[in-house]
Design a protein around this motif. Structure first.
Motif, PDB file in Angstrom:
ATOM      1  N   GLY A 459       0.868  -1.195   0.098  1.00 23.95           N
ATOM      2  CA  GLY A 459       0.243  -0.033   0.130  1.00 23.95           C
ATOM      3  C   GLY A 459       0.906   1.426  -0.059  1.00 23.95           C
ATOM      4  O   GLY A 459       0.453   2.346  -0.343  1.00 23.95           O
ATOM      5  N   GLU A 462       1.066   3.247  -3.524  1.00 22.59           N
ATOM      6  CA  GLU A 462      -0.082   3.819  -3.934  1.00 22.59           C
ATOM      7  C   GLU A 462      -0.308   5.154  -3.054  1.00 22.59           C
ATOM      8  O   GLU A 462      -0.380   6.318  -3.585  1.00 22.59           O
ATOM      9  N   ARG A 463       0.146   4.988  -1.855  1.00 19.37           N
ATOM     10  CA  ARG A 463       0.051   6.255  -0.748  1.00 19.37           C
ATOM     11  C   ARG A 463       1.087   7.411  -1.296  1.00 19.37           C
ATOM     12  O   ARG A 463       0.790   8.400  -1.182  1.00 19.37           O
TER      13      ARG A 463
END
Ligand code: FAD
Length: 510
Positions: A459, A462-463
């Motif tokens: 993740g 994407e962050r």
């Protein structure tokens, strides 16, 4: 395209540009150098009393060493190119070939098997692999060769993939020590697409995970991208070189200058520095480091902040994620919608020891641990790893013990310096398999860090992309640093350069 005719006008515009860089770690310094290189003026504001951030010098028993980052990945060639550009190429050194060990297995410890990728073995029957995972682990890992590879969809979690194909022993005893040591995170949380982007495709081609690892490593004993180099005398030479270059170009690095707020007045940015706070207290607090003034061997003295220019055409955030978000909040509201990354707290306790039993480097260059097996996360036998430090230390040994990882605060966090050193000594004794007594400790140094969320955590990519897009949408502002580039100098350096180039271009052409 710039014509000859437009060049003088552009040069004049560049000479008038003033850019504030907030944060004087390697990211901020690289960015400032890129801004200063076109004749613009960069002012770096650094809260600590020395530039460098996670690249910092420690001192104990009259010996200087790297208290934070101690090497750089050769991968990509970016850091090496910077080192050469700064005229420091002659300082580049290779680590000694000793290799690391893994501790927390039956029998105590064993050399980390040669070859492999992220700890995944190319051959589970190799003797050095068997020694760590035992026969049961080997037979379970061999099942990988029989199972058909998943061709529809693939596993993004490194831990899931390894557990499924090779079993828990390979995961916990080989892969987890490496991922905790390298990424400060358990393999279950590691994103394969970031940590080993070609592995899933190779698995489909080769038909097994061990086959994929063999294909990708070419049977080499060293995984691709794993090679590192250091600088004789310590990585802080890179920081000193960057500061000297920035000043040579007419720009400046203001240490002991914590930025408290960022305001806007039309197109201008106003940087508010808290010059009222005690400089030495701020510096120690922001660096999360405890050391006596006598131990402070920082190369850049603290400077007054009262004459700081406060209006700038642009601002480039190069501080840690929490600080960058706080300062940008009024100006980049879209950042609110992007979840913040978790930032592991790490402590490094470096011990200088009189310990002839360590002369033979019983654990090579250091030790990685099976998660949960020890209080410390890893240990580096620095005088076994770096010849330059061994020469400086004479008969003494330097050992650094790391505490803390993703989701787990360092065990030293609540201890005073003496208690932290005592715990580090006990852990060193256990990890090195050598009895070490307090009377053998000639000095110690402790440094605290808040590490950016490792880029390979699921993740995170994407962050980071969402945060970067939100910031890039606001004119006159840029941001860089490990929370956006990923941790490690090999990622920090090219990102900082690219972001500074983006911002300077936007400011010149607006
Ligand atoms: C213990 C440790 C060991 C590591 N080892 C290696 C290694 O061997 N090889 C490798 O490649 N990478 C290593 N890394 C990772 C690498 O060091 C970092 O990714 C990199 O140095 C981060 O650089 P940065 O400039 O983004 O952040 P930082 O170095 O954290 O710099 C941010 C700076 O911003 C300053 N700041 C914060 N708030 C303010 C404010 N309000 N005003 C002004 N200044 C502010 C801070 O004081 C700090 O100096 C290591 C990291 C750690 C923590």
């Amino acid at each position: 395209m710039t014509t000859d005719h437009a060049a003088p006008e552009l040069a004049e515009r560049a000479a008038r540009l003033r850019v504030a860089v907030i944060g004087g770690g390697v990211a901020g310094l690289v960015a400032a150098e890129a801004i200063a290189a076109i004749g613009a003026h960069a002012t770096v504001f650094e809260s600590a009393d020395a530039a460098g951030g996670a690249v910092r010098r420690g001192e104990a028993d009259g010996l200087s060493f790297d208290a934070g980052a101690e090497s750089f990945a050769v991968r990509g060639g970016h850091v090496r190119a910077l080192v050469e550009d700064l005229g420091l190429g002659g300082l580049v050194v290779e680590p000694e070939p000793g290799g690391a060990w893994v501790a927390g297995i039956p029998g105590g410890a064993a050399p980390l098997p040669k070859g492999g990728l992220l700890g995944i073995p190319a051959n589970p029957f190799a003797e050095d692999v068997r020694r760590v995972i035992g026969w049961n682990g080997t037979w379970r890992a061999w099942l990988d060769r029989l199972r058909p590879p998943l061709t529809i969809g693939h596993d993004r979690s490194l831990g899931r993939l390894v557990r499924k194909r090779m079993g828990d022993r390979v995961l916990e005893r080989l892969v987890a020590p490496v991922s905790t040591g390298v990424y400060s995170a358990h393999p279950d949380d590691i994103d394969l697409d970031v940590a080993a982007p070609t592995l899933n495709a190779a698995l489909t081609r080769a038909g097994s995970l061990s086959g994929a690892v063999t294909e990708l490593t070419g049977g080499s004993e060293r995984a691709p991208g794993a090679a590192v180099q250091g600088l004789s005398g310590g990585m802080t030479a890179l920081v000193d070189g960057l500061v000297a270059r920035i000043e040579l170009l007419g720009s400046e690095v203001r240490t002991a200058s914590p930025v408290e707020a960022l305001d806007r007045d039309g197109d201008a940015w106003i940087v508010r520095v808290d010059s009222g706070r005690s400089l030495s207290e701020d510096a120690a607090g922001d660096r999360g480091e405890t050391r006596s003034p006598a131990e402070d061997v920082s190369s850049q003295p603290a400077r007054s902040t009262t004459d700081a220019p406060t209006r700038f055409d642009g601002v480039l955030l190069a501080a840690d994620e929490a600080t960058a978000r706080r300062l940008l909040a009024p100006h980049v509201p879209a950042l609110d919608a992007v979840a913040a990354g978790s930032s592991p707290r790490i402590e490094i306790v470096t011990l200088v020891l009189d310990a002839p039993a360590l002369d033979a480097a019983p654990r090579g260059s250091g030790v990685l641990t099976v998660p949960g097996s020890h209080i410390a996360k890893a240990l580096t036998h620095s005088t076994a790893k770096w010849a330059w430090l061994r020469s400086a230390a004479g008969s003494r040994h330097v050992v650094r013990v790391s505490f803390g990882s993703q989701g787990e605060d360092p065990a030293t966090a609540g201890l005073d310096d003496d208690a932290a050193a005592t715990l580090a000594l006990a852990e060193a004794s256990a990890l090195l398999g050598v009895d070490l007594q307090p009377s053998q400790m000639r000095g110690s140094h402790r440094a605290r860090f808040v590490q950016a969320q490792p880029s390979a955590v699921l993740g995170a990519a994407e962050r980071r992309a969402a945060a970067a897009a939100a910031i890039a949408a606001v004119p006159g502002v840029g941001a860089t640093g490990a929370w956006l580039s990923g941790t490690g100098l090999a990622q920090v350096v090219p990102h900082a350069k690219a972001e500074a180039e983006r911002l300077r271009h936007a400011l010149l052409w607006r």
